[in-house]
Write an enzyme that holds these catalytic residues in place. Structure first.
Site, PDB file in Angstrom:
ATOM      1  N   CYS A   7     -12.359   1.034  17.313  1.00 15.77           N
ATOM      2  CA  CYS A   7     -10.864   0.717  16.698  1.00 15.77           C
ATOM      3  C   CYS A   7     -10.062   0.754  17.899  1.00 15.77           C
ATOM      4  N   MET A   8      -9.753   1.541  18.814  1.00 14.60           N
ATOM      5  CA  MET A   8      -9.176   1.589  20.173  1.00 14.60           C
ATOM      6  C   MET A   8      -9.210   2.473  20.956  1.00 14.60           C
TER       7      MET A   8
ATOM      8  N   GLY B 165      -4.969   0.833  14.830  1.00 14.49           N
ATOM      9  CA  GLY B 165      -4.522   0.823  13.209  1.00 14.49           C
ATOM     10  C   GLY B 165      -4.708   2.212  12.371  1.00 14.49           C
ATOM     11  N   GLN B 166      -4.713   3.080  12.848  1.00 18.11           N
ATOM     12  CA  GLN B 166      -5.137   4.135  11.635  1.00 18.11           C
ATOM     13  C   GLN B 166      -3.986   5.055  12.528  1.00 18.11           C
TER      14      GLN B 166
ATOM     15  N   LYS C  45       0.579  -1.399   0.215  1.00 18.72           N
ATOM     16  CA  LYS C  45      -0.376  -0.162  -0.174  1.00 18.72           C
ATOM     17  C   LYS C  45       0.669   1.554   0.051  1.00 18.72           C
TER      18      LYS C  45
ATOM     19  N   MET D 196      -7.396  -5.536  16.619  1.00 18.33           N
ATOM     20  CA  MET D 196      -8.941  -5.681  16.669  1.00 18.33           C
ATOM     21  C   MET D 196      -9.497  -6.501  17.271  1.00 18.33           C
TER      22      MET D 196
HETATM   23  N1  LIG Z   1     -17.215  -5.566   9.424  1.00 22.65           N
HETATM   24  C1  LIG Z   1     -16.149  -4.155   9.761  1.00 22.65           C
HETATM   25  N2  LIG Z   1     -16.282  -2.876  10.293  1.00 22.65           N
HETATM   26  C2  LIG Z   1     -15.463  -2.097  10.820  1.00 22.65           C
HETATM   27  C3  LIG Z   1     -14.274  -2.681  11.393  1.00 22.65           C
HETATM   28  C4  LIG Z   1     -14.063  -4.155  11.067  1.00 22.65           C
HETATM   29  O1  LIG Z   1     -13.123  -4.783  11.515  1.00 22.65           O
HETATM   30  N3  LIG Z   1     -15.198  -4.455  11.023  1.00 22.65           N
HETATM   31  N4  LIG Z   1     -12.925  -1.822  11.638  1.00 22.65           N
HETATM   32  C5  LIG Z   1     -13.709  -0.718  12.033  1.00 22.65           C
HETATM   33  C6  LIG Z   1     -12.367   0.046  12.453  1.00 22.65           C
HETATM   34  S1  LIG Z   1     -10.895  -0.835  13.514  1.00 22.65           S
HETATM   35  C7  LIG Z   1     -11.708   0.989  11.440  1.00 22.65           C
HETATM   36  S2  LIG Z   1     -10.951   2.252  12.544  1.00 22.65           S
HETATM   37  C8  LIG Z   1     -13.217   2.035  10.802  1.00 22.65           C
HETATM   38  C9  LIG Z   1     -12.432   2.999   9.913  1.00 22.65           C
HETATM   39  O2  LIG Z   1     -13.725   2.974   8.928  1.00 22.65           O
HETATM   40  P1  LIG Z   1     -13.888   3.854   8.075  1.00 22.65           P
HETATM   41  O3  LIG Z   1     -13.612   5.502   8.960  1.00 22.65           O
HETATM   42  O4  LIG Z   1     -15.176   5.002   8.141  1.00 22.65           O
HETATM   43  O5  LIG Z   1     -13.303   4.027   7.011  1.00 22.65           O
HETATM   44  P2  LIG Z   1     -11.880   3.953   5.930  1.00 22.65           P
HETATM   45  O6  LIG Z   1     -12.534   3.930   4.730  1.00 22.65           O
HETATM   46  O7  LIG Z   1     -10.552   4.915   6.392  1.00 22.65           O
HETATM   47  O8  LIG Z   1     -12.677   5.825   5.281  1.00 22.65           O
HETATM   48  C10 LIG Z   1     -11.797   7.054   4.912  1.00 22.65           C
HETATM   49  C11 LIG Z   1     -12.551   8.359   4.494  1.00 22.65           C
HETATM   50  O9  LIG Z   1     -11.824   9.384   4.388  1.00 22.65           O
HETATM   51  C12 LIG Z   1     -11.613   9.661   3.181  1.00 22.65           C
HETATM   52  N5  LIG Z   1     -10.801  10.642   3.121  1.00 22.65           N
HETATM   53  C13 LIG Z   1      -9.306  10.249   2.970  1.00 22.65           C
HETATM   54  N6  LIG Z   1      -8.075  11.077   3.107  1.00 22.65           N
HETATM   55  C14 LIG Z   1      -9.378  12.076   3.532  1.00 22.65           C
HETATM   56  C15 LIG Z   1      -8.513  13.109   4.352  1.00 22.65           C
HETATM   57  O10 LIG Z   1      -7.579  14.021   4.014  1.00 22.65           O
HETATM   58  N7  LIG Z   1     -10.578  14.348   3.765  1.00 22.65           N
HETATM   59  C16 LIG Z   1     -11.374  13.656   4.423  1.00 22.65           C
HETATM   60  N8  LIG Z   1     -11.695  14.713   4.583  1.00 22.65           N
HETATM   61  N9  LIG Z   1     -11.659  12.355   3.556  1.00 22.65           N
HETATM   62  C17 LIG Z   1     -10.338  12.000   3.239  1.00 22.65           C
HETATM   63  C18 LIG Z   1     -11.928   8.174   2.720  1.00 22.65           C
HETATM   64  O11 LIG Z   1     -11.878   8.587   0.940  1.00 22.65           O
HETATM   65  C19 LIG Z   1     -12.698   7.887   3.067  1.00 22.65           C
HETATM   66  O12 LIG Z   1     -13.637   7.798   2.665  1.00 22.65           O
HETATM   67  O13 LIG Z   1     -13.544   0.570  10.559  1.00 22.65           O
HETATM   68  C20 LIG Z   1     -14.516  -0.001  11.686  1.00 22.65           C
HETATM   69  N10 LIG Z   1     -15.059  -0.876  11.157  1.00 22.65           N
HETATM   70  N1  LIG Z   2      -4.139  -3.718   5.257  1.00 20.61           N
HETATM   71  C1  LIG Z   2      -4.600  -2.728   6.030  1.00 20.61           C
HETATM   72  N2  LIG Z   2      -4.007  -2.009   6.472  1.00 20.61           N
HETATM   73  C2  LIG Z   2      -4.713  -2.430   7.930  1.00 20.61           C
HETATM   74  C3  LIG Z   2      -5.969  -1.997   7.634  1.00 20.61           C
HETATM   75  C4  LIG Z   2      -7.047  -1.499   6.499  1.00 20.61           C
HETATM   76  O1  LIG Z   2      -7.583  -1.701   6.526  1.00 20.61           O
HETATM   77  N3  LIG Z   2      -5.470  -2.850   5.449  1.00 20.61           N
HETATM   78  N4  LIG Z   2      -6.610  -0.932   8.976  1.00 20.61           N
HETATM   79  C5  LIG Z   2      -5.316  -0.190  10.097  1.00 20.61           C
HETATM   80  C6  LIG Z   2      -6.706  -1.164  11.152  1.00 20.61           C
HETATM   81  S1  LIG Z   2      -7.521   0.582  11.693  1.00 20.61           S
HETATM   82  C7  LIG Z   2      -6.863  -1.410  12.449  1.00 20.61           C
HETATM   83  S2  LIG Z   2      -8.035  -0.994  13.026  1.00 20.61           S
HETATM   84  C8  LIG Z   2      -5.744  -2.255  11.990  1.00 20.61           C
HETATM   85  C9  LIG Z   2      -6.293  -4.243  12.290  1.00 20.61           C
HETATM   86  O2  LIG Z   2      -5.451  -5.201  12.631  1.00 20.61           O
HETATM   87  P1  LIG Z   2      -5.824  -6.325  13.088  1.00 20.61           P
HETATM   88  O3  LIG Z   2      -7.039  -6.552  14.169  1.00 20.61           O
HETATM   89  O4  LIG Z   2      -4.456  -7.546  12.692  1.00 20.61           O
HETATM   90  O5  LIG Z   2      -6.937  -7.083  11.474  1.00 20.61           O
HETATM   91  P2  LIG Z   2      -8.498  -7.452  11.649  1.00 20.61           P
HETATM   92  O6  LIG Z   2      -8.494  -8.121  10.561  1.00 20.61           O
HETATM   93  O7  LIG Z   2      -9.507  -6.226  12.246  1.00 20.61           O
HETATM   94  O8  LIG Z   2      -8.651  -8.429  13.072  1.00 20.61           O
HETATM   95  C10 LIG Z   2      -7.656  -9.679  12.518  1.00 20.61           C
HETATM   96  C11 LIG Z   2      -7.879 -10.413  13.735  1.00 20.61           C
HETATM   97  O9  LIG Z   2      -8.948 -10.730  14.810  1.00 20.61           O
HETATM   98  C12 LIG Z   2      -8.780 -11.674  15.466  1.00 20.61           C
HETATM   99  N5  LIG Z   2     -10.343 -12.641  16.364  1.00 20.61           N
HETATM  100  C13 LIG Z   2     -11.655 -12.470  15.976  1.00 20.61           C
HETATM  101  N6  LIG Z   2     -12.018 -12.370  16.871  1.00 20.61           N
HETATM  102  C14 LIG Z   2     -11.448 -12.608  18.504  1.00 20.61           C
HETATM  103  C15 LIG Z   2     -11.389 -12.656  19.428  1.00 20.61           C
HETATM  104  O10 LIG Z   2     -12.875 -13.232  19.925  1.00 20.61           O
HETATM  105  N7  LIG Z   2     -10.432 -12.352  19.955  1.00 20.61           N
HETATM  106  C16 LIG Z   2      -9.680 -12.260  20.047  1.00 20.61           C
HETATM  107  N8  LIG Z   2      -8.633 -12.419  20.801  1.00 20.61           N
HETATM  108  N9  LIG Z   2      -9.282 -11.712  18.724  1.00 20.61           N
HETATM  109  C17 LIG Z   2     -10.114 -12.151  17.883  1.00 20.61           C
HETATM  110  C18 LIG Z   2      -8.511 -12.897  14.575  1.00 20.61           C
HETATM  111  O11 LIG Z   2      -7.767 -13.855  15.093  1.00 20.61           O
HETATM  112  C19 LIG Z   2      -7.543 -11.671  13.673  1.00 20.61           C
HETATM  113  O12 LIG Z   2      -5.737 -12.417  13.626  1.00 20.61           O
HETATM  114  O13 LIG Z   2      -5.038  -2.489  10.672  1.00 20.61           O
HETATM  115  C20 LIG Z   2      -4.330  -1.410  10.373  1.00 20.61           C
HETATM  116  N10 LIG Z   2      -3.482  -1.833   9.146  1.00 20.61           N
HETATM  117  S1  SF4 Z   3       2.779   3.022   6.951  1.00 20.58           S
HETATM  118 FE1  SF4 Z   3       1.553   0.579   7.321  1.00 20.58          FE
HETATM  119  S2  SF4 Z   3       0.563   1.189   4.717  1.00 20.58           S
HETATM  120 FE2  SF4 Z   3       1.722   2.394   5.344  1.00 20.58          FE
HETATM  121  S3  SF4 Z   3       3.913   1.187   4.289  1.00 20.58           S
HETATM  122 FE3  SF4 Z   3       4.180   1.009   7.165  1.00 20.58          FE
HETATM  123  S4  SF4 Z   3       2.495  -0.886   6.401  1.00 20.58           S
HETATM  124 FE4  SF4 Z   3       2.242  -0.075   4.394  1.00 20.58          FE
HETATM  125 MO   LIG Z   4      -8.558   0.970  13.345  1.00 25.64          MO
END
Ligand SMILES: Nc1nc2c(c(=O)[nH]1)N[C@H]1C(S)=C(S)[C@@H](COP(=O)(O)OP(=O)(O)OC[C@H]3O[C@@H](n4cnc5c(=O)[nH]c(N)nc54)[C@H](O)[C@@H]3O)O[C@H]1N2
Ligand SMILES: Nc1nc2c(c(=O)[nH]1)N[C@H]1C(S)=C(S)[C@@H](COP(=O)(O)OP(=O)(O)OC[C@H]3O[C@@H](n4cnc5c(=O)[nH]c(N)nc54)[C@H](O)[C@@H]3O)O[C@H]1N2
Ligand code: SF4
Ligand SMILES: [Mo]
Length: 808
Positions: free
Chosen positions: A177-178, A393-394, A93, A356
């Site tokens: 998220c966190m 994550g973010q 990425k 997560m």
């Molecule tokens: N089913 C399911 N849902 C989840 C999760 C999951 O594990 N499972 N994880 C949750 C978690 S941990 C997270 S962090 C959230 C993430 O959820 P979101 O934050 O809703 O997802 P993003 O795609 O990161 O959204 C960022 C948006 O900002 C826009 N963008 C990019 N740069 C800029 C900028 O500079 N300014 C503005 N105004 N917009 C910009 C992008 O186009 C995008 O639409 O999702 C949550 N939802």
């Molecule tokens: N490529 C990529 N990288 C990312 C992101 C992305 O969108 N794409 N998003 C970023 C963000 S905002 C986040 S929050 C992180 C998320 O990073 P991760 O947390 O690593 O990813 P997820 O896919 O949300 O969650 C996967 C994990 O949830 C665990 N899990 C499911 N159920 C349970 C449970 O009951 N208990 C426990 N302990 N574990 C469980 C599974 O074992 C699996 O390993 O990634 C960050 N990095």
């Molecule tokens: S900050 Fe995350 S997404 Fe960007 S290069 Fe490093 S590991 Fe990849």
């Molecule tokens: Mo997240």
């Protein structure tokens, strides 16, 4: 876009794109960095290309990139060898991050919905529309922000709503998220954020993952650990997980457990430490006290709980024997004993990481408490490579959400709105009249959307910046789609592309993104990172921070008294070097004689000194590839970052001779809490109607909702659409093959997907997994909004689902 690949460490993308020659006024000319890292490889010589540093736009790892600009466009990206985090490496990425600016459908004009259709309007009209709605009912306005906000953007939004509107309805996507990590840290150490840093990956002997797919989600950090293994270091990877992932492929022990049983597993480790006489009595007696969640079992749990003796603690964990936990967790007693033995051995350094899995959990705070507890109890705490570290994550979940306090209860610097002395401190720093900050905690994310999406709910104007809730809120039918039927609700969305959220927006604002603006992020290891604007945004797109300030100014002009400080000055009053006020609310002045980011950051900096989280001065950040706070001035005038907090050897705030000091401890005794938290069942479990577990998450190639990465052809091709991962056993029983269409149904919604068996990830029998990046397949129509009672973070990782075959 032609791509030329040089080597793993030097991967350059160059893009042939049309020239755009407008002046960019982000970086002061004098401050330019040399493009060639001292002692490192020179950046490639590409004619006409200038290079500058920025953190990667995507994840919380916080890699630095060098961005190559030619003719006003980003044409190349290279890993930054001067950056300690990534030492020149990037993941797939990061290598493609430049392309996210140039999707063909960038939003370029403000648009207002008229007769059901979004129609272009001017910025003046847009700002006026927002200000008038807020002015009419300031307490019915809410801000839904982001861990992808820059620090100044979040700070301005927070000051605007809490210091200006006396309204605390601001919450970010980071709640999803966190938030559990925050409550976990606060209830263990009395103050938020990891005490340690990524250096641990270079020093640990054992790495335990408690529910995170490290290889795909924090890939550059994962490779930092795996590189050591490949070089022959005798280090062990333990993957505690609910499904087999790419991370599991590299693990020495893959321990696949049942969802939610992580609570019992952690308690089982504690039980074994006690049974084997392996509690680190020396460390525990000096630095910890015990805690239980209630006065007596059966009472509801509370965040700060009750004191508890060691004997009582011992009794509480007594039932979590390996044999008992083996019956419910899916791990064998021998696997549980392996974990017990690992933690009992203090000769090995153990790093625990999580993301997560433990956070998106209806017992998220408890799970975070328990991971800290296992480390404190066993004494695996306080040496480099030996301790618990939560990953965010973010890119700025730590910087903008936790440090700036953009949560509904918080103020910058870990202060709270409902603590009168702390609110008074914020009022004093903001030069506001006493009582301006409302003491009532605002709505958290799930609540905010409930209030917005229900008739009669008392939020009627909601502004979304840098997040895509239409795709990412749990149970989106209820928490987002329901808005469509409510005529008096007004949704404002600042984004860069059309999304599932802009589809229901009443007003869409086109934003500048990443290096189209100045910025500051704070990554997962307390590292604050700064960058300058390098190119202009397309069309009429403008900074999110400017949008907020412009609305604040309009309210000021309309006579809203909250937009003035104690002396009658505008909330975002800024002066140039000559002391003249600069009208930063006018776009023509925004990148003019002042650097708005620097002004806001320097205004924010004193907040961070209150709880020893001192971020570095902005000019220091300009010179560095990020600095880890607390950053403290040395007698020789230089500034020093802190790798480990609470440890005398590293942290300047630890009193001499203390060794370890939890100087923000809850009880004021410099001690951390070792928590007992019981197993509590999840809110929904599979039954005869919905017999499978549904887990959701991410894939390597895509960032969340795919708005950016799905516009990068290389990434889209690599992972074109969402799928459902089904176990071989379930697939055989249901007569499903890879490629077949199946329908997933929960009590909240249904979705058709293609089945993938023995693909990249493998679920155990009885489980399915779906990633959420695909806007054409909204898995959050099926998920559950149940959340942790303390952190309010929803559990996206488990609910009950059934799978129906549709066609082969
Ligand atoms: N089913 C399911 N849902 C989840 C999760 C999951 O594990 N499972 N994880 C949750 C978690 S941990 C997270 S962090 C959230 C993430 O959820 P979101 O934050 O809703 O997802 P993003 O795609 O990161 O959204 C960022 C948006 O900002 C826009 N963008 C990019 N740069 C800029 C900028 O500079 N300014 C503005 N105004 N917009 C910009 C992008 O186009 C995008 O639409 O999702 C949550 N939802
Ligand atoms: N490529 C990529 N990288 C990312 C992101 C992305 O969108 N794409 N998003 C970023 C963000 S905002 C986040 S929050 C992180 C998320 O990073 P991760 O947390 O690593 O990813 P997820 O896919 O949300 O969650 C996967 C994990 O949830 C665990 N899990 C499911 N159920 C349970 C449970 O009951 N208990 C426990 N302990 N574990 C469980 C599974 O074992 C699996 O390993 O990634 C960050 N990095
Ligand atoms: S900050 Fe995350 S997404 Fe960007 S290069 Fe490093 S590991 Fe990849
Ligand atoms: Mo997240």
């Amino acid at each position: 876009m032609p791509v030329l690949e040089a080597s793993r460490r030097r991967f350059i993308q160059s893009a042939a794109m049309a020239a755009a020659t407008a002046v960019v006024r982000g970086r002061p000319a004098a401050a330019a960095d040399p493009p060639t890292p001292p002692g490192g490889l020179a950046l490639p010589v590409l004619p006409g290309v200038t290079w500058d540093k920025a953190p990667c736009r995507f994840c919380g790892v916080g890699c630095h990139v060098q961005v190559g600009v030619r003719d006003g466009k980003v044409v190349a990206v290279s890993g930054d060898r001067q950056a300690e985090v990534n030492k020149g490496l990037l993941c797939v990425k990061g290598y493609h991050v430049g392309h996210i600016l140039y999707g063909p459908d960038r939003l370029t004009r403000p648009m207002l919905r008229k007769n059901g259709k979004l129609e272009p309007i001017t910025w003046d009209e847009a700002i006026d529309t927002i200000a008038r709605r807020i002015h009419a009912a300031p307490q019915k306005f809410a801000f839904y922000g982001s861990g992808q906000w820059t620090v100044p953007e979040g700070y301005a939004a927070n000051k605007f709503i809490k210091g200006g509107l006396s309204n605390n309805h601001i919450d970010p996507n980071a709640r999803l998220c966190m938030a559990s990590a925050v409550t976990g840290y606060i209830s263990t150490y009395g103050v938020d954020e990891p005490y340690n840093c990524y250096d641990d990956l270079d020093h640990c002997d054992v790495l335990v993952l408690w529910g995170n797919n490290f290889a795909e989600m924090h890939p550059v950090l994962f490779s930092r650990f795996i590189d050591r293994k490949l070089k022959g270091d005798r280090i062990t990877l333990v993957d505690l997980t609910t499904r087999h992932t790419r991370t599991s492929e590299r693990a020495d022990h893959v321990l696949v457990f049942q969802p939610q049983s992580d609570l019992s597993i952690a308690n089982c480790i504690a039980h074994q430490l006690i049974a084997a006489n392996a509690v680190a009595t020396d460390f525990v007696e000096k630095h910890c006290t015990f805690r239980k969640p209630w006065k007596k079992p059966g009472d509801p749990q509370t965040l700060m709980g009750e004191p508890c003796s060691f004997d009582e603690y011992k009794q509480l964990v007594a039932e979590y024997t390996p044999e008992a936990v083996a019956k419910t967790s899916g791990l064998s007693a021998e696997q549980l004993r392996l974990l017990g033995r690992l933690f009992a051995d203090r000769s090995k350094k153990i790093l625990s990481l999580w993301c997560m899995g433990p956070n998106q959990h209806t017992q998220g705070t408890a799970m975070n408490n328990l991971i800290h507890a296992v480390h404190l109890l066993s004494g695996h705490w306080g040496r480099p490579g030996d301790g618990p570290q939560s990953l965010t994550g973010q890119p700025s979940a730590c910087g903008t959400v936790r440090e700036v306090g953009t949560l509904s209860h918080a103020l910058p610097g870990d202060l709270r709105v409902d603590k009168p002395d702390q609110a008074a401190r914020a009022e004093q720093l903001w030069n506001l009249p006493p009582g301006r900050i409302n003491p009532k905690v605002g709505y958290h994310a799930v609540e905010m959307w409930e209030k917005f999406c229900t008739a009669g709910g008392d939020i009627d104007t909601l502004w979304v910046q840098v997040t895509n809730p239409g795709q990412t809120l749990p149970n989106v039918h209820k928490l987002f789609d329901a808005k469509a039927k409510l005529p008096n609700k007004f949704l404002i969305v600042s984004d860069v592309y059309p999304t599932a959220t802009t589809e229901l927006a009443d007003l869409v604002l086109p934003s500048a993104m990443w290096v189209e603006k100045n910025g500051v992020f704070g990554n997962s290891e307390r590292r604050t990172q700064q960058w300058f604007k390098m190119v202009n945004p397309p069309g009429d797109a403008r900074d999110d921070c400017w949008q907020t300030i412009a609305v604040a100014r309009k309210l000021f002009d309309l006579g809203h008294s909250g937009m003035r400080d104690k002396d009658g000055k505008f909330l975002f009053h800024m002066t140039d070097a000559k002391g003249q006020e600069v009208p930063v609310w006018k776009w023509e002045s925004y990148y003019g004689t002042v650097n708005v980011d620097e002004k806001l950051f320097e205004e924010y900096r004193p907040f961070t000194q209150i709880k020893h989280k001192d971020v570095a001065p902005y000019p220091e950040l300009v010179k560095a590839r990020g600095l880890r706070w607390p950053v403290v001035k040395q007698p020789d005038g230089t500034w020093k970052e802190t790798r480990y907090r609470f440890l005398e050897e590293y942290d300047p705030y630890v009193a001499k001779g203390k060794g370890v000091q939890f100087y923000h401890s809850v009880a004021g005794d410099d001690k951390a809490f070792i928590w007992f938290r019981p197993y509590v069942p999840p809110p929904e479990v599979p039954d005869k109607d919905y017999p499978l577990w549904l887990d959701t998450g991410r894939v390597l190639e895509h960032w969340h909702t795919g708005t950016m990465t799905r516009r990068v052809p290389q990434l889209k091709r690599a992972m074109p659409s969402a799928y459902v991962e089904v176990s071989r056993d379930d697939a055989t029983a249901l007569g499903v093959k890879t490629g077949d269409k199946v329908r997933l149904e929960t009590r909240r919604g249904s979705l058709e997907l293609t089945a993938w068996i023995d693909g990249r990830g493998k679920c155990p029998k009885g489980h399915v997994f779906v990633p959420f990046f695909d806007e054409t397949k909204l898995i959050n129509r099926l998920t559950l909004e149940a959340h942790c009672p303390f952190s309010k973070q929803p559990d996206y990782k488990k609910c009950a689902v059934r799978l129906v075959k549709v066609s082969a």
